[in-house]
Every structure is written in C-alpha cells, then in structure tokens.
Motif scaffolding. Structure first.
Motif, PDB file in Angstrom:
ATOM      1  N   LEU A 564     115.407 -56.294 -77.053  1.00  0.00           N
ATOM      2  CA  LEU A 564     115.499 -55.979 -78.490  1.00  0.00           C
ATOM      3  C   LEU A 564     115.393 -57.239 -79.334  1.00  0.00           C
ATOM      4  CD1 LEU A 564     118.339 -53.279 -78.437  1.00  0.00           C
ATOM      5  CD2 LEU A 564     115.889 -52.913 -78.750  1.00  0.00           C
ATOM      6  N   ALA A 565     115.985 -58.326 -78.846  1.00  0.00           N
ATOM      7  CA  ALA A 565     115.898 -59.590 -79.592  1.00  0.00           C
ATOM      8  C   ALA A 565     114.457 -60.084 -79.663  1.00  0.00           C
ATOM      9  CB  ALA A 565     116.793 -60.632 -78.919  1.00  0.00           C
ATOM     10  N   LYS A 566     113.711 -59.967 -78.577  1.00  0.00           N
ATOM     11  CA  LYS A 566     112.320 -60.428 -78.588  1.00  0.00           C
ATOM     12  C   LYS A 566     111.433 -59.532 -79.436  1.00  0.00           C
ATOM     13  CE  LYS A 566     112.201 -63.262 -74.470  1.00  0.00           C
ATOM     14  NZ  LYS A 566     111.445 -63.711 -73.301  1.00  0.00           N
ATOM     15  N   LEU A 567     111.762 -58.240 -79.471  1.00  0.00           N
ATOM     16  CA  LEU A 567     110.968 -57.329 -80.303  1.00  0.00           C
ATOM     17  C   LEU A 567     111.139 -57.656 -81.791  1.00  0.00           C
ATOM     18  CD1 LEU A 567     111.560 -53.886 -78.509  1.00  0.00           C
ATOM     19  CD2 LEU A 567     109.437 -55.189 -78.613  1.00  0.00           C
ATOM     20  N   ARG A 568     112.284 -58.187 -82.160  1.00  0.00           N
ATOM     21  CA  ARG A 568     112.519 -58.527 -83.565  1.00  0.00           C
ATOM     22  C   ARG A 568     111.787 -59.813 -83.964  1.00  0.00           C
ATOM     23  NH1 ARG A 568     117.881 -56.822 -81.937  1.00  0.00           N
ATOM     24  NH2 ARG A 568     118.312 -54.765 -82.881  1.00  0.00           N
ATOM     25  N   SER A 569     111.334 -60.576 -82.967  1.00  0.00           N
ATOM     26  CA  SER A 569     110.688 -61.849 -83.304  1.00  0.00           C
ATOM     27  C   SER A 569     109.242 -61.948 -82.822  1.00  0.00           C
ATOM     28  CB  SER A 569     111.489 -63.018 -82.714  1.00  0.00           C
ATOM     29  OG  SER A 569     111.598 -62.872 -81.303  1.00  0.00           O
ATOM     30  N   VAL A 575     106.063 -51.648 -74.340  1.00  0.00           N
ATOM     31  CA  VAL A 575     107.200 -52.134 -73.551  1.00  0.00           C
ATOM     32  C   VAL A 575     107.189 -51.401 -72.212  1.00  0.00           C
ATOM     33  CG1 VAL A 575     109.708 -52.271 -73.342  1.00  0.00           C
ATOM     34  CG2 VAL A 575     108.610 -52.695 -75.557  1.00  0.00           C
ATOM     35  N   ILE A 576     107.174 -52.175 -71.107  1.00  0.00           N
ATOM     36  CA  ILE A 576     107.296 -51.604 -69.758  1.00  0.00           C
ATOM     37  C   ILE A 576     108.687 -51.984 -69.253  1.00  0.00           C
ATOM     38  CG2 ILE A 576     106.373 -51.530 -67.419  1.00  0.00           C
ATOM     39  CD1 ILE A 576     103.695 -52.486 -68.558  1.00  0.00           C
ATOM     40  N   THR A 577     109.579 -50.985 -69.120  1.00  0.00           N
ATOM     41  CA  THR A 577     110.968 -51.299 -68.782  1.00  0.00           C
ATOM     42  C   THR A 577     111.414 -50.571 -67.520  1.00  0.00           C
ATOM     43  OG1 THR A 577     113.262 -51.192 -69.555  1.00  0.00           O
ATOM     44  CG2 THR A 577     111.793 -49.448 -70.309  1.00  0.00           C
ATOM     45  N   LEU A 589     117.137 -48.094 -73.943  1.00  0.00           N
ATOM     46  CA  LEU A 589     116.256 -49.061 -74.595  1.00  0.00           C
ATOM     47  C   LEU A 589     115.067 -48.357 -75.240  1.00  0.00           C
ATOM     48  CD1 LEU A 589     115.289 -51.927 -75.247  1.00  0.00           C
ATOM     49  CD2 LEU A 589     114.315 -52.031 -72.920  1.00  0.00           C
ATOM     50  N   ALA A 590     114.470 -47.386 -74.522  1.00  0.00           N
ATOM     51  CA  ALA A 590     113.319 -46.657 -75.056  1.00  0.00           C
ATOM     52  C   ALA A 590     113.686 -45.899 -76.318  1.00  0.00           C
ATOM     53  CB  ALA A 590     112.781 -45.702 -73.991  1.00  0.00           C
ATOM     54  N   SER A 591     114.881 -45.280 -76.324  1.00  0.00           N
ATOM     55  CA  SER A 591     115.321 -44.535 -77.505  1.00  0.00           C
ATOM     56  C   SER A 591     115.557 -45.472 -78.683  1.00  0.00           C
ATOM     57  CB  SER A 591     116.608 -43.767 -77.185  1.00  0.00           C
ATOM     58  OG  SER A 591     116.385 -42.801 -76.182  1.00  0.00           O
ATOM     59  N   ALA A 592     116.120 -46.659 -78.427  1.00  0.00           N
ATOM     60  CA  ALA A 592     116.350 -47.631 -79.503  1.00  0.00           C
ATOM     61  C   ALA A 592     115.023 -48.116 -80.085  1.00  0.00           C
ATOM     62  CB  ALA A 592     117.169 -48.800 -78.962  1.00  0.00           C
ATOM     63  N   ILE A 593     114.043 -48.332 -79.207  1.00  0.00           N
ATOM     64  CA  ILE A 593     112.724 -48.759 -79.672  1.00  0.00           C
ATOM     65  C   ILE A 593     112.076 -47.669 -80.521  1.00  0.00           C
ATOM     66  CG2 ILE A 593     110.391 -49.346 -78.898  1.00  0.00           C
ATOM     67  CD1 ILE A 593     111.698 -50.693 -76.458  1.00  0.00           C
ATOM     68  N   GLU A 594     112.190 -46.406 -80.045  1.00  0.00           N
ATOM     69  CA  GLU A 594     111.590 -45.303 -80.799  1.00  0.00           C
ATOM     70  C   GLU A 594     112.186 -45.197 -82.198  1.00  0.00           C
ATOM     71  OE1 GLU A 594     110.595 -40.639 -79.881  1.00  0.00           O
ATOM     72  OE2 GLU A 594     112.660 -41.339 -79.543  1.00  0.00           O
ATOM     73  N   HIS A 599     106.139 -47.249 -83.667  1.00  0.00           N
ATOM     74  CA  HIS A 599     104.747 -47.480 -83.313  1.00  0.00           C
ATOM     75  C   HIS A 599     104.586 -48.111 -81.935  1.00  0.00           C
ATOM     76  CE1 HIS A 599     106.176 -51.374 -84.815  1.00  0.00           C
ATOM     77  NE2 HIS A 599     105.163 -51.939 -84.140  1.00  0.00           N
ATOM     78  N   ILE A 600     105.676 -48.654 -81.361  1.00  0.00           N
ATOM     79  CA  ILE A 600     105.602 -49.313 -80.054  1.00  0.00           C
ATOM     80  C   ILE A 600     105.676 -48.259 -78.956  1.00  0.00           C
ATOM     81  CG2 ILE A 600     106.724 -50.930 -78.475  1.00  0.00           C
ATOM     82  CD1 ILE A 600     107.697 -52.500 -80.862  1.00  0.00           C
ATOM     83  N   LYS A 601     104.745 -48.297 -78.023  1.00  0.00           N
ATOM     84  CA  LYS A 601     104.725 -47.403 -76.881  1.00  0.00           C
ATOM     85  C   LYS A 601     105.689 -47.908 -75.804  1.00  0.00           C
ATOM     86  CE  LYS A 601     101.326 -45.010 -78.687  1.00  0.00           C
ATOM     87  NZ  LYS A 601     101.519 -43.603 -79.133  1.00  0.00           N
ATOM     88  N   VAL A 602     106.186 -46.980 -74.969  1.00  0.00           N
ATOM     89  CA  VAL A 602     107.139 -47.343 -73.918  1.00  0.00           C
ATOM     90  C   VAL A 602     106.734 -46.671 -72.611  1.00  0.00           C
ATOM     91  CG1 VAL A 602     109.550 -47.287 -73.145  1.00  0.00           C
ATOM     92  CG2 VAL A 602     109.034 -47.590 -75.581  1.00  0.00           C
ATOM     93  N   ILE A 603     106.739 -47.457 -71.537  1.00  0.00           N
ATOM     94  CA  ILE A 603     106.584 -46.940 -70.166  1.00  0.00           C
ATOM     95  C   ILE A 603     107.880 -47.248 -69.418  1.00  0.00           C
ATOM     96  CG2 ILE A 603     105.355 -47.150 -67.974  1.00  0.00           C
ATOM     97  CD1 ILE A 603     102.858 -47.911 -69.522  1.00  0.00           C
TER      98      ILE A 603
END
Length: 640
Positions: A564-569, A575-577, A589-594, A599-603
């Motif tokens: 999450l910190a890297k996504l903010r910067s 994101v592949i997690t 993590l996927a739910s927080a990103i959504e 707009h960020i896709k998650v696998i």
C-alpha cells in the motif's frame, strides 16, 4: 400325735395364699364362673383392663364382655359348651370393657369338675393383647402392601429362587419382561432364562455359587424370553438367610435395558465418529499447512528451473539434469495437490458432471493402467441425474480407487463400477438432506481388517511397500467428497473385498454444463507496471523475474502494508499478490486496492481454495505453483 385341727389350719393358710396370689395378678384377668357362666370371683387384672369392680360384676353373666353381634350369635354359651366337652377352650377375639371400648383378648377357659366328674364351673384367664394384635396387623398390612408392590411392579422382574435356583415367586414385571405366566414358571430352574451357550458353560450355577460365597452378584448380559427372543438384562442376585445364617433362597432382580444399551452404543459410535472427525480435521489442518509451505518451495524451485532453462543455451551435459529436476518438482506439485485435496483446500471447478459419460470416457485409461488381469464392469443406469463436482478431480479419484482395487487383487479379478441415486430425508452421517449420486467401486480383493479400515483415509497411511504409494490416494478422494458436500464411505472385510462409495450431491435442475466458447485471441502486448507482493523472498524473486522476462516493469513488496505504501508513491497498472500472508492477506489487500485505486487490476496467487466467496470472481486467481506461460495468460485475461 398330729392334731387334726392343725391340718385344716394348714390347708386354710395355703388356700389363702393362693387366693391372694390370684387376686394380686394385674396382667391377666383370672376369675371363676359357675356352669352357666355367672362370674363368681374377680381379680385385680380383670378389674384393670375390663373396668368392672368386683361388686359390679360378681353375679353377672360373662356374656356382657362380648360384643352385641357375638352375643346375638350365642358365641359365649358356645365357648362354654366347647370347654365343658373338651376340657379347654382357647381363642382370641374382640371383647368389651365397661366403658364400651373394645380390646383384643387372648382367652383360655378351663372346666372345673367335682369328684364325680360333674362340671361345676369354669376358670377363665383373659389377657389384653391389643398392642400385639396391632403390631401383627401392621406387619400383616405391611407384608400385604409389599407383596402387592412387588407383584405390581412392571419395569423390574422381582422374584425369589429356592436354594437350588428354582423359581419360587413371580411378579408382573417378570411376566411382562420374560413372557412366562406364573403357573408356567414356578418350580422351573432359572437357568432357562440364559442363552444356550451360557447354559452349556454353567453360567447360572456359577452365579449362584458366587452369591453363596459373597452374598450378592451383579451382571449384565443377554437373557432369553419365553418366545426365544433375547434382551440385554441388568441382573442382581442376593442371598436370603435366616437369623442363624441358613440359606433360605435368593432374591433376583432383572431389568430389560436393551434400549439403554442400544442408546449407549449409538452414543459411543457418535463419540467415535466425532473423535475421528476431529482427528481428520486436525490432520487436514496440518496437511494443508505443510502443503502451503511445500507449494512455496516448489514455486521457487520450478520458477528458478524455468528461468535457468530459458537463460542458458541447451547443453547435453546439463540440460537433461535440469529436465529431470523439473519433472521431480512437478511430481512434488502433484503431491501437494493431493495433500490440498485431503485438506479440502484445493480449488474446485464444480459443475454438473454426467457420471455415466465420465466413467465411459475413462474405460481406455482403466485398460491401460490396470492391465489385462483386471476386468472392469460398469453398472450405471441410464437417465441418472448429473452430479455436482469437479470432473477433473472426479476422474483422478476414480483412477485412484481403481488402482487401489487392482493392487488388492494380486492375481487379478473384476472391478465393478456402479452408480445410483439416493435420497437423504434428514441429516445423516454428516450429509445434508437432499438427493445424492452414490458412485461405487467394488473389488474382489483381500479386504481390510477393522484397524486398517479405520486408518485407510489418513494421509500417508499405506499398506503398500516402500516406494509403491504415497498414502494420499484415498485421502484425496475423501477430501473431494467432503469439499463437494458429499461423503466417502469404505466398507471392507478380510477376504470379502472392498466397496468404496463416493456420495456426490445431485446438480440442481437449473444447472447445466457451461457452454464451450471460442476464446478470443490475446490482445496486443503492452508492457505493464506491476507490483509483485509475497512474504516469501524466494517466491517473490521468481515471480518478479518471470514478469520482467515477459517485458513488464516490476516493483516488489514483502507485505500488504509495504504494498500500500508503494502504491501511494508509484504508478502501478497491476498488483500480483500472494493470498496467505501474515497481518494482511492477499484478499484484504485486493479489497483495499479496489477501494482506493479502482483502476488498478489485481491477480491473487495461491495454492489454496481459501479465498472468501465474496472475493471469487472479482479478482483473477493464479494457482501455485505456476510457470511463465501461466503468469502471461493470467495477465492477458486480466486486461482482456
């Protein structure tokens, strides 16, 4: 010379002492009557408990001591006639005091005759025994009540045996439980209630010997009714002895506890089932955890081998060993899938499966794998509803069961594959009410004893030789059944073969196999900015390297918080997690990103099937371990 007057004085003194003695007795009424029953003398005892003074009663007829109904029946005169004729009359009965109250008297009337034998009167002795009669009546009443109580008890067989063991009494409970009428069983030896085997072994006499020595015995066992049926009885036998210790007989109490025994057996079975379920659950948790960690190791090994193979030129001295290492790792991957199947954590693609068509399509595989010494028969009726399961996993399960059946028949034999629909109306054996397809595989092999059968589905348990089996085949089948909402049942006896039943729920009426559609070709390649997240450094390195080799720009993070910190910067497209991470898992993590970056896709990459239901379908899932082409396909599907 003796003076005659002295003789008469001696007689007079003796009679006076006798008179004083009689008159002073207070516990007995002693008095004289003439031949008609008129009272002539009266002592203190008569006055004490009859209430008359001498002046009141002397000259009166003794009939007034009797009740009016006795007087009317002429009982007083009848008693005198008996005494006159026989010399003595003795009786007990009610008598009346002066105040009208009654008492129970013991009466003796002796006749008095003169020198010629003529009856000149009667001597009457009466004693008040009311208290004794009351005690006797109370005791008699108590005995009657107890007898009625014993006779009336219906839940217990209460009866007496004589010293030889013959039935001496019989109550209603004995008749109800054992079926014999009292007239049928009195005098019969109680060994007739024992089974034939116990009679031959002398069990009845053995029990009586113990009672003679110890005073009591308590037993449980099968007993026989009159009609020959058996019941489970709780029995107590006590010795009955008199005040001198002589054996009078035995008291026997029997109760039919067949229902209680059956309930206890069912409870024990339920406890055993619960224990087995808890044990299997614990083993499943352990197996799933081991499989997860093993999956990560295989991911690192397979990924590294693939990267090395891609980056180095083919060398006949090295490449065969790389290929051998890959095959070994792939076998390890297949092993983890079986472990996950047992732990019910592998990802299933459940849908309607035609059982008849599935078994038919596997005939060729069966022939090749099982060999010519094994004949496979199929008995599946037409029109059988589709089962709800994962077809690929079902085929693997069938193959495992068939191989086990073949191995149980070293000299060959036949295997019968059958299926039928069964309904479960209520919760039973862990199954929910509903319709099920029961797929059975029956062999003619050696069978299993109880100990082997109890452990057959445990992971890594095998009766095969070293290197001839992983011990996970039946575990995988068990896991498949449990995960699809069914159950797996094994029935086997030594020398009688084994039947394996796989219960699978019937697919819903609205369920139909998904139509096969032509997939669209992959979109034109565009490099993406990808953030790879995994708490395992080895897997993180391989996944990041694979993504880079596919031409993408890659960032790395070892936790959800760092991601999450890297996504903010940093700008990121994908994101592949990993899913199983501490503190914040891949789903969270996927739910927080959504929520923050829609707009960020998650696998989500995982070897588990543990993603919550609400996350399935929302994010692309990538099964572990995976190859570069698996990663490439997942990325293309995400952006398609």
């Amino acid at each position: 010379m003796l003076d005659p007057s002295d003789h008469f004085q001696t007689i007079d003194a003796s009679e006076e002492r006798y008179r004083l003695l009689v008159e002073s007795i207070s516990d007995y009424a002693i008095y004289m009557m003439d031949s008609a029953g008129t009272v002539m003398t009266w002592n203190a005892g008569a006055q004490r408990f009859k209430g008359y003074s001498a002046d009141e009663i002397v000259g009166q007829n003794f009939a007034r001591f009797y009740r009016p109904e006795d007087q009317h029946a002429d009982i007083p005169r009848r008693n005198l006639r008996v005494a006159a004729a026989e010399g003595r009359f003795e009786d007990a009965g009610w008598r009346v005091r002066k105040d009208g109250s009654q008492f129970w008297a013991h009466v003796v009337i002796d006749r008095i005759v003169d020198a010629s034998g003529r009856v000149i009167g009667f001597a009457k002795i009466t004693r008040d025994i009311t208290e004794r009669k009351q005690l006797e009546d109370a005791l008699r009443t108590s005995e009657q009540q107890f007898r009625l109580l014993v006779k009336g008890v219906t839940d217990y067989a209460l009866y007496m045996l004589d010293p030889q063991g013959n039935v001496a009494s019989w109550n209603a409970g004995a008749q109800r439980i054992k079926g014999y009428e009292e007239a049928e069983i009195i005098g019969q030896h109680f060994s007739c209630f024992y089974t034939e085997e116990e009679r031959r072994a002398g069990e009845a006499e053995y029990n009586l010997d113990i009672v003679r020595q110890k005073g009591s015995v308590e037993r449980e066992g099968w007993r026989v009714r009159k009609d020959g049926s058996q019941f489970w009885a709780h029995v107590v036998i006590d010795a009955i002895r008199d005040e001198h210790g002589e054996l009078l007989g035995f008291a026997k109490v029997t109760r039919d506890i067949t229902e209680r025994r059956e309930a206890q057996l069912q409870l024990d079975q339920a406890r055993n089932a619960l224990f087995q379920s808890q044990k299997m659950e614990a083993i499943g948790q352990l197996t799933g955890g081991v499989a997860h960690d093993f999956n990560n190791l295989l991911m690192a090994i397979l990924g590294s081998l693939e990267i090395v193979s891609q980056r180095m030129p083919h060398d006949p001295r090295i490449s065969p060993f790389l290929e051998n290492a890959v095959k070994g790792a792939q076998r390890g991957a297949a092993l983890t899938q079986r472990m996950l199947a047992f732990a019910r954590r592998q990802e299933l693609e459940s849908g309607p499966v035609d059982i008849a068509e599935t078994v038919s399509s596997m005939r060729g595989i069966f022939d090749r794998v099982l060999g010519p010494s094994v004949l496979v028969r199929s008995q599946i009726p037409s029109g059988l509803p589709a089962a709800l399961t994962d077809r690929a996993q079902l085929e693997s399960a069938l193959l495992n069961l068939a191989v086990n059946a073949r191995d149980a028949m070293p000299a060959g034999g036949s295997i019968t594959v059958s299926a039928e629909e069964r309904a479960v109306p209520t919760d039973a054996g862990g199954l929910k009410p509903g319709r099920y397809i029961v797929l059975s595989i029956r062999d003619e092999g050696e069978g299993m004893d109880e100990q082997t059968l109890a452990r057959a589905t445990e992971p890594f348990f095998t009766t095969k030789g070293v290197g001839k089996g992983t011990g996970l085949g039946l575990s995988m089948v068990h896991g498949l059944a449990e995960q699809t909402g069914g159950r797996f049942v094994l029935d086997s006896k030594p020398g009688e073969g084994t039947t394996a039943e796989l219960w699978l729920p019937v697919a819903g009426d609205d369920a139909a196999p998904a139509p096969v559609t032509e997939e669209a070709g992959p979109p034109a390649f565009e490099p993406k900015r990808i953030l790879v997240v995994d708490d395992d450094a080895l897997v993180l390195l391989n996944t990041a390297t694979m993504a880079e080799d596919l031409g993408h720009q890659v960032l790395e993070a070892t936790s959800g918080k760092e991601a999450l910190a890297k996504l903010r910067s940093h700008p990121v497209d994908l994101v592949i997690t990993d899913y199983a991470m501490p503190q914040m898992n891949g789903g969270q993590l996927a739910s927080a990103i959504e929520t923050e970056w829609p707009h960020i896709k998650v696998i989500v990459a995982t070897g588990y099937s543990e993603m919550p239901e609400e996350l399935r379908g929302k994010f692309e899932r990538l099964g572990k371990p995976f190859w570069s082409h698996d990663l490439k396909a997942a990325i293309e599907r995400t952006f398609s």
